[in-house]
Design an enzyme around this catalytic site. Structure first.
Site, mmCIF file in Angstrom:
data_model
loop_
_atom_site.group_PDB
_atom_site.id
_atom_site.type_symbol
_atom_site.label_atom_id
_atom_site.label_comp_id
_atom_site.label_asym_id
_atom_site.label_seq_id
_atom_site.Cartn_x
_atom_site.Cartn_y
_atom_site.Cartn_z
ATOM 1 N N GLU A 145 42.609 10.199 3.791
ATOM 2 C CA GLU A 145 44.033 10.404 4.084
ATOM 3 C C GLU A 145 44.828 10.269 2.793
ATOM 4 O O GLU A 145 44.469 9.470 1.932
ATOM 5 C CB GLU A 145 44.541 9.328 5.057
ATOM 6 C CG GLU A 145 43.885 9.368 6.401
ATOM 7 C CD GLU A 145 44.472 8.317 7.342
ATOM 8 O OE1 GLU A 145 45.630 7.894 7.147
ATOM 9 O OE2 GLU A 145 43.758 7.923 8.265
ATOM 10 N N LYS A 150 47.232 8.812 0.285
ATOM 11 C CA LYS A 150 47.802 7.475 0.127
ATOM 12 C C LYS A 150 49.238 7.658 -0.338
ATOM 13 O O LYS A 150 49.486 8.083 -1.461
ATOM 14 C CB LYS A 150 47.003 6.658 -0.883
ATOM 15 C CG LYS A 150 47.487 5.217 -0.977
ATOM 16 C CD LYS A 150 46.597 4.385 -1.890
ATOM 17 C CE LYS A 150 46.841 2.895 -1.729
ATOM 18 N NZ LYS A 150 48.187 2.461 -2.009
ATOM 19 N N ARG A 200 54.899 0.091 3.597
ATOM 20 C CA ARG A 200 54.152 0.083 4.848
ATOM 21 C C ARG A 200 55.054 -0.378 5.981
ATOM 22 O O ARG A 200 55.826 -1.323 5.815
ATOM 23 C CB ARG A 200 52.964 -0.851 4.731
ATOM 24 C CG ARG A 200 52.050 -0.822 5.945
ATOM 25 C CD ARG A 200 50.797 -1.602 5.651
ATOM 26 N NE ARG A 200 49.835 -1.511 6.722
ATOM 27 C CZ ARG A 200 48.546 -1.724 6.548
ATOM 28 N NH1 ARG A 200 48.080 -2.011 5.353
ATOM 29 N NH2 ARG A 200 47.708 -1.652 7.563
ATOM 30 N N ARG A 209 54.865 -4.916 5.348
ATOM 31 C CA ARG A 209 53.481 -5.344 5.107
ATOM 32 C C ARG A 209 53.385 -6.863 5.161
ATOM 33 O O ARG A 209 52.397 -7.412 5.581
ATOM 34 C CB ARG A 209 53.050 -4.844 3.728
ATOM 35 C CG ARG A 209 51.650 -5.207 3.323
ATOM 36 C CD ARG A 209 51.413 -4.710 1.912
ATOM 37 N NE ARG A 209 50.076 -4.943 1.427
ATOM 38 C CZ ARG A 209 49.543 -6.132 1.199
ATOM 39 N NH1 ARG A 209 50.222 -7.215 1.466
ATOM 40 N NH2 ARG A 209 48.318 -6.222 0.712
ATOM 41 N N GLU A 247 53.527 4.779 6.632
ATOM 42 C CA GLU A 247 54.163 4.494 5.350
ATOM 43 C C GLU A 247 55.524 5.192 5.339
ATOM 44 O O GLU A 247 55.616 6.375 5.688
ATOM 45 C CB GLU A 247 53.249 5.027 4.233
ATOM 46 C CG GLU A 247 53.597 4.555 2.857
ATOM 47 C CD GLU A 247 52.959 3.211 2.465
ATOM 48 O OE1 GLU A 247 52.301 2.559 3.297
ATOM 49 O OE2 GLU A 247 53.159 2.820 1.300
ATOM 50 N N PHE A 287 49.646 6.491 10.173
ATOM 51 C CA PHE A 287 48.193 6.534 9.981
ATOM 52 C C PHE A 287 47.396 5.699 10.973
ATOM 53 O O PHE A 287 46.177 5.746 10.958
ATOM 54 C CB PHE A 287 47.805 6.203 8.541
ATOM 55 C CG PHE A 287 48.352 4.897 8.019
ATOM 56 C CD1 PHE A 287 47.807 3.688 8.413
ATOM 57 C CD2 PHE A 287 49.404 4.892 7.112
ATOM 58 C CE1 PHE A 287 48.295 2.495 7.920
ATOM 59 C CE2 PHE A 287 49.910 3.698 6.613
ATOM 60 C CZ PHE A 287 49.354 2.487 7.025
ATOM 61 N N ARG A 335 40.864 -7.652 4.705
ATOM 62 C CA ARG A 335 40.628 -6.625 3.700
ATOM 63 C C ARG A 335 39.140 -6.329 3.753
ATOM 64 O O ARG A 335 38.328 -7.214 3.546
ATOM 65 C CB ARG A 335 41.024 -7.138 2.316
ATOM 66 C CG ARG A 335 41.061 -6.052 1.261
ATOM 67 C CD ARG A 335 41.397 -6.620 -0.110
ATOM 68 N NE ARG A 335 42.792 -6.998 -0.275
ATOM 69 C CZ ARG A 335 43.798 -6.149 -0.488
ATOM 70 N NH1 ARG A 335 43.567 -4.859 -0.519
ATOM 71 N NH2 ARG A 335 45.012 -6.579 -0.645
ATOM 72 N N LYS A 359 40.497 2.445 -0.812
ATOM 73 C CA LYS A 359 41.521 3.225 -1.508
ATOM 74 C C LYS A 359 40.957 3.791 -2.796
ATOM 75 O O LYS A 359 40.145 3.165 -3.471
ATOM 76 C CB LYS A 359 42.798 2.422 -1.720
ATOM 77 C CG LYS A 359 42.646 1.132 -2.450
ATOM 78 C CD LYS A 359 43.979 0.397 -2.525
ATOM 79 C CE LYS A 359 43.752 -1.033 -2.947
ATOM 80 N NZ LYS A 359 44.953 -1.820 -3.014
#
Ligand code: ATP
Length: 594
Positions: free
Chosen positions: A256, A258, A263, A279, A309, A349, A426, A432
């Site tokens: 996707e 970025k 966010r 975020r 985003e 997303f 994470r 990313k």
């Protein structure tokens, strides 16, 4: 519950750095709360965190500054403010000052003859502080100070110390969420994973604590996301090699774009209200009334939590603008003005929850499908651009496409059966890829107009952006570098149709090399001075194609028109060779993984 019980725990917490001891102290404190009044467990948890409630509630703060606290101490201890200030200079901690002065304060006055002083309860401390926070408007400052002074008078010197530190936001116990979670697991008779999972889905440790101690572990296991309560976001790992990325993801992934914005976790509540969390889970609804509107009309559900985003866009061209623009908007006090100057789009997303369905444990392809169903797309509110990739070449090509459209790179996501939404973690399900091909641009270039795009909005009826090119000496042609829509004054814009008219061509002019098809072609004649933020690799633009990297040309990101250069002919424009030199000389090293 006696406030002194909480204070005892605070004192012990302050004296240790051992994690095991911290957990033990908290466990004992929570046990005591359960014995005395388990309904206040949430408040005790917040208090330990140094807060009255989670920040995202958006409730007012206590709102007494240092000066106010000094005044309150002076009133409570019946001494002059100067004395409080003097001692503060000496001790450097208003908590200690309060403790010292309250110990000396005459416990006199009428109180002495009335009944014995009652012991201060935690409930009373909490409720009083809450009342202070909600005192607003005229005269509230004095009232806040007096109320705090009253509370301090009722407290023991040691209690006063902690009340003052709390009010000052300086409790600083060094207790992390993880320790609180562990202690809660102990008292609720479950594992910390169970508590943590609930917390990840509802980022309100007090509320989770309450479920744990009043309803038990089974209820914790049933916790699902709840619109209105932020979900701790899933985060990405980072890799710089397409091959490795695909290997990690098991051979294929959903790549996707970025987007470089902010966010946003967008919650649609059953009553139709929309709340947006950042975020860091701050409530940012007030900064984005436009996003609230997009969500209201674009989300086809009764209740939902979606993620995306928010990016700033150029109102005329619809192209993305740098992240700094978005931050500039956030800083502006006049939201309405900021909204019209810096409009935003939302690129969605993920979907975390919809109409009673917890989506977090569903694999990404299913979530994406559900997101497609739930979102009625518009220009402002749409799904992220995505592509299923299974070869490094495809991935690389898509990466360049993203960069050339002004985005940061890609987030490549697992699509296998276990590709769940890992709230609060994470992990390697999202990777990313933002290898930095950027080269800072420090000097302007002169580029030739080879095409133009019709304007939108305010620019309806004229052109909104120009396609510009560098001079390619080797091919004696003009190769495109960017589309420029910023930097024009209203007069310049109005003049564009007349200025371009003599050069407009039905078909692509012979010496123009372009993969982009503008609304009208323009024969190379006009030269414009342009500055951008960076020079980047681009799969679309043709300037220096294949010279720096196979399959890519060079493009200018965030270009701005400075002025016309009527003194220059098209062959006097900056050459593609010069642009390569500029790119190379300022090339940043690949960013260190963050
Ligand atoms: P960064 O500083 O790189 O944005 P981060 O620490 O904020 O990193 P990461 O999870 O590491 O967050 O990187 C993913 C971030 O990228 C998300 O937090 C989100 O804000 C942003 N983002 C932009 N586009 C997407 C997308 N299509 N999917 C997921 N995240 C995206």
């Amino acid at each position: 519950m006696k406030f002194s019980d909480v204070v005892d725990a605070l004192e012990r917490l302050e004296r240790t750095t051992s994690r095991t001891q911290i957990v033990a102290i908290l466990t004992n404190l929570f046990k005591k709360v359960i014995e005395e009044n388990k309904d206040i467990i949430d408040k005790v948890v917040y208090f330990i965190q140094g807060k009255l409630w989670p920040d995202w509630y958006g409730y007012p703060e206590i709102g007494i500054g240092e000066k106010g606290i000094i005044k309150a101490i002076s009133l409570a201890a019946n001494v002059k403010e100067k004395e409080v200030e003097g001692l503060y200079k000496q001790l450097g901690d208003l908590g200690l000052v309060a403790e010292r002065l309250m110990a000396k304060a005459p416990k006199g006055g009428l109180m002495m003859f009335v009944k014995k002083k009652e012991e201060l309860t935690f409930e009373k401390v909490y409720e009083t502080l809450k009342r202070i926070a909600f005192m607003q408007g005229e005269g509230s400052r004095d009232l806040k100070i007096k109320t705090l002074a009253g509370l301090l008078k009722e407290a023991s010197p040691k209690e006063a110390k902690y009340i003052v530190r709390f009010v000052q936001g300086k409790l600083r116990l060094g207790v992390g969420d993880a320790s609180i979670i562990e202690a809660l697991a102990h008292v609720a008779g479950t594992t910390k994973d169970v508590v943590e999972r609930a917390y990840n889905l509802r980022a309100d440790l007090g509320a989770v604590a309450k479920i744990a101690v009043t309803e038990g572990p089974e209820a914790l296991k049933r916790v699902r996301p709840k619109p209105g309560v932020p979900v701790r976001p899933m985060l990405a790992e980072r890799l710089n090699d397409p091959k490795e990325i695909l290997k990690k993801l098991g051979g294929k992934g959903l790549a996707e774009y970025k987007y470089d914005g902010e966010r946003a976790q967008i919650h649609l509540l059953p009553d139709g209200k929309v709340v947006i969390f950042s975020r860091r889970l701050e409530n940012i609804t007030r900064s984005y009334p436009d996003v609230v509107q997009y969500a209201k009309s674009g989300l086809k559900a009764k209740e939902a939590i979606v993620e995306g985003e928010i990016i700033a866009v150029n109102p005329e061209t619809g192209e993305p603008r740098p992240f700094q623009e978005l931050m500039r908007r956030r800083r502006k006090h006049d939201v309405a003005l900021a909204m019209s100057e810096i409009p935003v789009n939302v690129k969605l997303f993920d979907i975390i929850y919809v109409d009673g369905e917890d989506m977090t444990n569903k694999p990404l392809p299913l979530r994406r499908k559900r997101l497609e169903e739930v979102v009625e797309e518009s220009e402002e509110f749409s799904l992220s651009t995505a592509k299923l990739v299974s070869t490094p070449e495809e991935l690389e090509q898509f990466f360049h496409q993203s960069i050339s459209e002004g985005h940061e790179g890609l987030v490549v996501k697992a699509v296998h059966d276990k590709s769940v939404y890992q709230a609060g973690a994470r992990g390697w399900l999202w990777i990313k890829y933002k290898k930095d091909y950027k080269s800072e641009m420090v000097e302007p270039v002169d580029l030739v107009v080879v095409g133009a795009f019709y304007g939108r909005g305010r620019r309806g009826g004229t052109f909104g952006a120009l396609l510009v090119a560098g001079y390619d000496e080797k091919r004696d042609a003009f190769a495109t570098v960017c589309k420029v829509g910023s930097g024009f004054s209203d007069e310049e814009l109005a003049r564009l149709p007349e200025l371009l008219k003599p050069y407009i061509s039905e078909t692509k002019p012979p010496r123009v090399i372009s993969n982009v098809k503008p609304d009208v072609w323009v024969r190379p004649a006009l030269v414009a001075e342009i500055i951008g933020a960076e020079i980047t690799l681009s799969p679309i633009h043709t300037c220096a194609k294949d010279e720096v990297s196979a399959g890519s040309g060079l493009a200018i990101r965030f270009p701005r028109f400075i002025r016309w250069r009527p003194d220059k002919g098209p062959e006097d424009a900056t050459t593609c060779g010069e642009i390569v030199e500029m790119y190379k000389s300022r090339l940043k090293k690949v960013e260190e993984p963050t």
